[in-house]
Design an enzyme around this catalytic site. Structure first.
Site, short mmCIF file in Angstrom:
data_model
loop_
_atom_site.label_atom_id
_atom_site.label_comp_id
_atom_site.label_asym_id
_atom_site.label_seq_id
_atom_site.Cartn_x
_atom_site.Cartn_y
_atom_site.Cartn_z
N SER A 153 -32.60 48.76 142.42
CA SER A 153 -31.15 48.97 142.48
C SER A 153 -30.80 49.77 143.73
O SER A 153 -31.59 50.62 144.18
CB SER A 153 -30.70 49.76 141.25
OG SER A 153 -29.37 50.19 141.39
N TYR A 168 -32.12 56.79 135.69
CA TYR A 168 -32.07 55.39 136.13
C TYR A 168 -32.55 55.26 137.58
O TYR A 168 -33.44 54.46 137.88
CB TYR A 168 -30.64 54.87 135.99
CG TYR A 168 -30.45 53.43 136.43
CD1 TYR A 168 -31.01 52.39 135.71
CD2 TYR A 168 -29.72 53.12 137.57
CE1 TYR A 168 -30.84 51.07 136.11
CE2 TYR A 168 -29.54 51.80 137.97
CZ TYR A 168 -30.11 50.78 137.24
OH TYR A 168 -29.94 49.47 137.64
P1 NAD Z 1 -28.07 43.11 131.35
O1 NAD Z 1 -27.93 44.27 130.42
O2 NAD Z 1 -27.19 41.94 131.20
O3 NAD Z 1 -29.58 42.62 131.36
C1 NAD Z 1 -30.68 43.41 131.02
C2 NAD Z 1 -31.58 42.59 130.11
O4 NAD Z 1 -32.79 43.33 129.87
C3 NAD Z 1 -30.94 42.31 128.74
O5 NAD Z 1 -31.07 40.94 128.43
C4 NAD Z 1 -31.74 43.18 127.78
O6 NAD Z 1 -31.83 42.67 126.47
C5 NAD Z 1 -33.10 43.20 128.49
N1 NAD Z 1 -33.93 44.32 128.06
C6 NAD Z 1 -33.56 45.62 127.96
N2 NAD Z 1 -34.59 46.35 127.51
C7 NAD Z 1 -35.64 45.48 127.32
C8 NAD Z 1 -36.95 45.64 126.85
N3 NAD Z 1 -37.43 46.83 126.47
N4 NAD Z 1 -37.76 44.55 126.80
C9 NAD Z 1 -37.28 43.33 127.14
N5 NAD Z 1 -36.03 43.12 127.60
C10 NAD Z 1 -35.21 44.20 127.68
O7 NAD Z 1 -27.88 43.75 132.80
P2 NAD Z 1 -28.09 43.19 134.27
O8 NAD Z 1 -27.06 43.83 135.08
O9 NAD Z 1 -28.24 41.72 134.31
O10 NAD Z 1 -29.46 43.89 134.64
C11 NAD Z 1 -30.62 43.22 135.06
C12 NAD Z 1 -31.41 44.14 135.97
O11 NAD Z 1 -30.67 44.33 137.18
C13 NAD Z 1 -31.67 45.53 135.40
O12 NAD Z 1 -33.00 45.92 135.68
C14 NAD Z 1 -30.69 46.40 136.16
O13 NAD Z 1 -31.13 47.72 136.25
C15 NAD Z 1 -30.66 45.70 137.49
N6 NAD Z 1 -29.47 45.99 138.30
C16 NAD Z 1 -28.21 45.69 137.84
C17 NAD Z 1 -27.11 46.00 138.63
C18 NAD Z 1 -25.71 45.69 138.20
O14 NAD Z 1 -24.78 46.18 138.84
N7 NAD Z 1 -25.51 44.92 137.16
C19 NAD Z 1 -27.29 46.60 139.88
C20 NAD Z 1 -28.57 46.89 140.30
C21 NAD Z 1 -29.67 46.58 139.50
#
Ligand code: NAD
Length: 262
Positions: A153, A168
């Site tokens: 991130s 985080y």
């Molecule tokens: P999201 O919450 O839609 O997706 C996260 C997924 O991870 C969910 O499907 C959840 O069920 C799964 N998950 C959580 N804990 C888990 C576990 N213990 N075992 C298996 N699966 C698990 O959110 P997103 O935004 O799509 O996030 C995806 C990745 O992108 C994350 O790692 C997040 O930190 C990263 N990210 C997101 C953003 C943003 O702005 N959305 C920015 C930077 C990084």
């Protein structure tokens, strides 16, 4: 002395990728799983909910015609990960890629974060990524070919995001260091390791959809003039994972619309 390149195998006709956290409807993982399937990958979906993971796998096979398997796995559960990767290895075509996308976030300020919350963030984001990658690398080594992408991130690079705080950011910074070290250690087995560091993407991880007001605020810091989409991130991951990505390793791709330039 002549330099001898490490023996990296060719891509198989249908490579398989594991995408963790690919079940949430509007998430980066699901978009990545679909993008990879569109590019001809077989996909293994690992997410907490078995039925939701299976439904995504069915959707992938229906829409893209590639093999897919959806498994209910908490990636922080070591034995569950060992069993899942063994099943993927047995049931899908040659495993070539792993996208460490599953993650949880926390807006709790450093002075208020509990030990329990801190540990859960690291259990999922760091230890879960370690378990999945360790098992995948065992398979990659057998074939002298592997691609790892950690979903970090911008928060890890700039000292907190618009939402996530120290637990985080710290866990996401660990992913950058791990990928760089894997890049050095695993090159000799034909394995590359990279990260993507997305800025704010419109998903549900921040506890609800980004409000229009919030988007207006974010736009002020975005040279490209729009908030990022899950497809923006999926495209970057697909490049690092794919056939054309073989000469990139130890790289962090900043998919952030220019919000953080360094
Ligand atoms: P999201 O919450 O839609 O997706 C996260 C997924 O991870 C969910 O499907 C959840 O069920 C799964 N998950 C959580 N804990 C888990 C576990 N213990 N075992 C298996 N699966 C698990 O959110 P997103 O935004 O799509 O996030 C995806 C990745 O992108 C994350 O790692 C997040 O930190 C990263 N990210 C997101 C953003 C943003 O702005 N959305 C920015 C930077 C990084």
């Amino acid at each position: 002395m002549a330099l001898t390149p490490y023996p990296a195998s060719d891509f198989p006709e249908i490579p398989t990728a594991i995408v963790t956290g690919a079940a949430s409807e509007r998430g980066i993982g699901r978009a990545t799983a679909n993008r990879l399937a569109r590019d001809g990958w077989a996909v293994a979906v690992l997410d907490l909910d078995e039925a939701a993971s299976a439904a995504v796998a069915e959707e992938i096979t229906r829409e893209h015609g590639t093999p897919a398997l959806g498994l209910g796995v908490d990636i922080a559960d070591e034995q569950a990960v060992v069993d899942a990767v063994a099943r993927i290895d047995a049931e899908l075509p040659q495993l070539v890629g792993v996208v460490n996308n599953a993650g949880i976030s926390s807006p709790t300020p450093f002075t208020e974060v509990s030990t329990e919350e801190w540990k859960r963030l690291f259990d999922v984001n760091v230890h879960g990524t370690f378990f999945v990658t360790r098992e995948a690398v065992k398979v990659f080594r057998r074939h002298s070919l592997g691609r790892i992408v950690n979903v970090s991130s911008a928060s890890a690079e700039r000292g907190g995001g618009v939402y996530g705080r120290a637990a985080y950011s710290g866990s996401k910074a660990a992913l950058l260091g791990m990928a760089k070290t894997w890049a050095r250690e695993l090159g000799e087995y034909g394995i590359t390791a990279n990260s993507v560091a997305p800025g704010s993407i419109d998903t549900d991880i921040m506890g609800g959809r980004l409000s229009d007001e919030r988007k207006e605020f974010l736009l002020q810091e975005l040279p490209v003039g729009r908030v990022g989409t899950v497809e923006d991130v999926a495209g970057g991951i697909a490049y690092l994972l794919g056939r054309d990505g073989g000469y990139l390793t130890g790289v962090t791709l900043d998919i952030n619309g220019g919000s953080h330039i360094h």
